[in-house]
Design an enzyme around this catalytic site. Structure first.
Site, PDB file in Angstrom:
ATOM      1  N   SER A 138      -9.720  -0.712   7.211  1.00  0.00           N
ATOM      2  CA  SER A 138      -9.176  -0.583   5.855  1.00  0.00           C
ATOM      3  C   SER A 138      -8.499  -1.814   5.278  1.00  0.00           C
ATOM      4  CB  SER A 138      -8.191   0.570   5.796  1.00  0.00           C
ATOM      5  OG  SER A 138      -8.904   1.763   5.682  1.00  0.00           O
TER       6      SER A 138
ATOM      7  N   LYS B 298       0.856  -1.189   0.000  1.00  0.00           N
ATOM      8  CA  LYS B 298       0.000   0.000   0.000  1.00  0.00           C
ATOM      9  C   LYS B 298       0.896   1.244   0.000  1.00  0.00           C
ATOM     10  CE  LYS B 298      -3.827   1.986   2.742  1.00  0.00           C
ATOM     11  NZ  LYS B 298      -4.669   1.804   3.929  1.00  0.00           N
TER      12      LYS B 298
ATOM     13  N   SER C 248      -9.587   1.664   3.029  1.00  0.00           N
ATOM     14  CA  SER C 248      -8.738   2.456   2.163  1.00  0.00           C
ATOM     15  C   SER C 248      -7.647   1.672   1.458  1.00  0.00           C
ATOM     16  CB  SER C 248      -8.098   3.575   2.985  1.00  0.00           C
ATOM     17  OG  SER C 248      -7.212   3.021   3.947  1.00  0.00           O
TER      18      SER C 248
END
Ligand code: GLN
Length: 486
Positions: free
Chosen positions: A178, A79, A154
């Site tokens: 997330s 990420k 996210s």
């Protein structure tokens, strides 16, 4: 069967036996990215040459008979919130556009020590604020099961990339859901470990008392293996806890006897989609049939979790993001008349609308006169939420329930309604407030063919049992073997 049909743990077996090389696996991932990522947009940055070079170096060391790490030769996507030396890290924000970290996050060091291949950087909601990827400054990520829908957020790209088999595993971060929420919406496995299990050094901070890093994979064993590789104490993160790391990759298949599962009646009340309720209830029936004892537990303060979370997360975000002022860090505006204008213009241009909203909410909650009323009050409720869990875990080993109230929603559906977006984390947030480990794993599909997730929450530092309980269900079902377009 192609390489992309194999889970990370199966790939690791094949890499170890020499049946495939890391170069072949990495090349297969890069080819899948080329074919699929124009449509999915899971990645923000892929350095193919660098990935192939890492793979070749590991293959050579294997040929020489050197002893290799736990993830030797396995591609892992990161990420865009995790610092990797020499590779861009933008947090999907214009504010950090062009930033190249000069150092590795602790988890990146751990992945390198485990001889993993770092494949690329995945899209996300800006600064990890959001539940859909629609807050990325660099375009939306699409759900591989239905390209008109969001993949969750996210950690959107990390989940979508694994679901579309562009990488066998990835890392995300989970502040309020997330990892688990996009794992659930993309039909894969994702785990948020106990707060303190993994060092946050080099994780660009959103809300420091809630943020935790964790893995995604297509099955529980893969997630257990990556978790083992990245866990452990790090003196550079004062909240990282000095506790031995169990060998999750080995223990995950050990049977659990006498498992006690808790269910929370409120989790199944208004707001939960009926197909999701049915899938989660039948997953709980599977546990019953496997000999688990199921009983109701109460979490009376859970209903305050969204309000509590948004006060604490926004307050911490307003403090953490104050460093992006165009001088200490981040984008600097070019047109201004004085210092104050420069700060305002730099922050005004660099941050997106949702990040600004949260900074304003947090600054308000921390301001003189409101601090006790909002922030301190939220901290007190947070303690009550944790105490509810402590009491529940006197009676049961894990708490099972839904991950999300609905399956993946359409792109644009909630983009202009922040409250509706915030409510999509209603089942995941309490584990962050209480600091508990929690996993999301596939437990069915809607009639429209969208994945449904099952969440298991456990006692602090009891990841081992959570993983084994998840594996126990996975071993008797085949939801995790289904994949988009196949
Ligand atoms: N969707 C939640 C939020 O927007 C959780 C995000 C996260 O876990 N990083 O804050």
């Amino acid at each position: 069967m192609g390489l992309s049909d194999l889970s990370a743990s199966e790939l690791l077996d094949q890499l170890q036996s020499g049946a495939v090389s890391s170069r072949e696996v990495t090349q297969a991932c890069l080819a899948a990215i080329t074919v699929q990522d124009t449509a999915v947009h899971a990645f923000l940055h892929v350095d193919a040459a660098d990935a192939l070079q890492q793979a070749a170096a590991i293959d050579e060391r294997r040929v020489r008979g050197e002893s290799l790490g736990l993830l030797a030769g396995l591609p892992v996507a990161l990420k865009d919130v995790l610092c990797q030396q020499g590779q861009p890290a933008t947090c999907a924000s214009k504010m950090l556009s062009g930033f190249i970290p000069p150092y590795d996050a602790h988890v990146v060091t751990k992945l390198k020590q485990a001889d993993a291949v770092l494949l690329g950087r995945t899209n996300m909601d800006e600064f990890a604020m959001g539940s859909s990827s629609e807050n990325s400054a660099f375009g939306v990520t699409r759900n591989p099961w239905d390209l008109s829908r969001i993949p969750g957020g996210s950690s959107s790209g990390s989940a979508a990339a694994v679901a579309a088999r562009m990488t066998p595993v990835s890392l995300g971060s989970d502040t309020g859901g997330s990892i688990r929420q996009p794992a659930g919406l993309c039909g894969i496995v994702g785990m948020k470990p106990t707060y303190g299990r993994i060092s946050r050094y080099g994780l660009i901070a959103y809300a420091s008392s809630l943020d935790q890093i964790g893995p995604f994979g297509t099955d529980v064993r893969s997630v257990a293996t990556v978790l083992e590789a990245i866990s452990g104490h790090d003196p550079r993160d004062s909240t990282s806890v000095n506790q031995p790391v169990p060998e999750y990759s080995k223990s995950v298949d050990q049977p659990l006897t006498g498992l006690k599962i808790g269910i929370v009646p409120e989790h199944f009340s208004a707001g939960l989609d009926t197909e999701i309720a049915a899938a989660v209830k039948s997953a709980i029936d599977v546990y019953r049939s496997l000999g688990a004892e199921v009983r109701e537990v109460a979490l009376p303060h859970a209903k305050y979790c969204i309000a509590t979370y948004y006060l604490i997360a926004c307050s911490e975000a307003s403090s953490n993001l104050s460093r992006y002022d165009g001088i200490h860090y981040g984008h600097r505006a070019t047109s201004f008349k004085n210092l104050n204008e420069m700060y305002a213009a730099s922050r005004g241009e660099g941050f997106g609308a949702e990040v600004k909203r949260r900074i304003m909410l947090g600054t308000y909650a921390l301001s003189t006169g409101y601090y006790d009323q909002y922030y301190v009050k939220a901290l007190k409720v947070r303690r009550l939420i944790r105490q509810d869990f402590d009491a529940a875990f006197q009676q049961v080993d894990v708490i099972a329930g839904p991950v999300t109230p609905t399956a993946a929603f359409a792109i644009g559906e909630k983009a202009n309604d922040p409250l509706a977006m915030y409510l999509s984390d209603i089942y995941t947030i309490s584990a962050n407030l209480a600091g508990l480990p929690a996993i999301s794993l596939p437990c069915g599909f809607t009639t429209g063919g969208l994945p449904i997730g099952l969440q298991l929450q456990g006692r602090p530092f009891d990841e081992d049992r959570v993983l084994r309980a998840a594996r126990m269900y996975e071993a008797t079902t085949d939801w995790h073997t289904r994949r988009p377009n196949g």
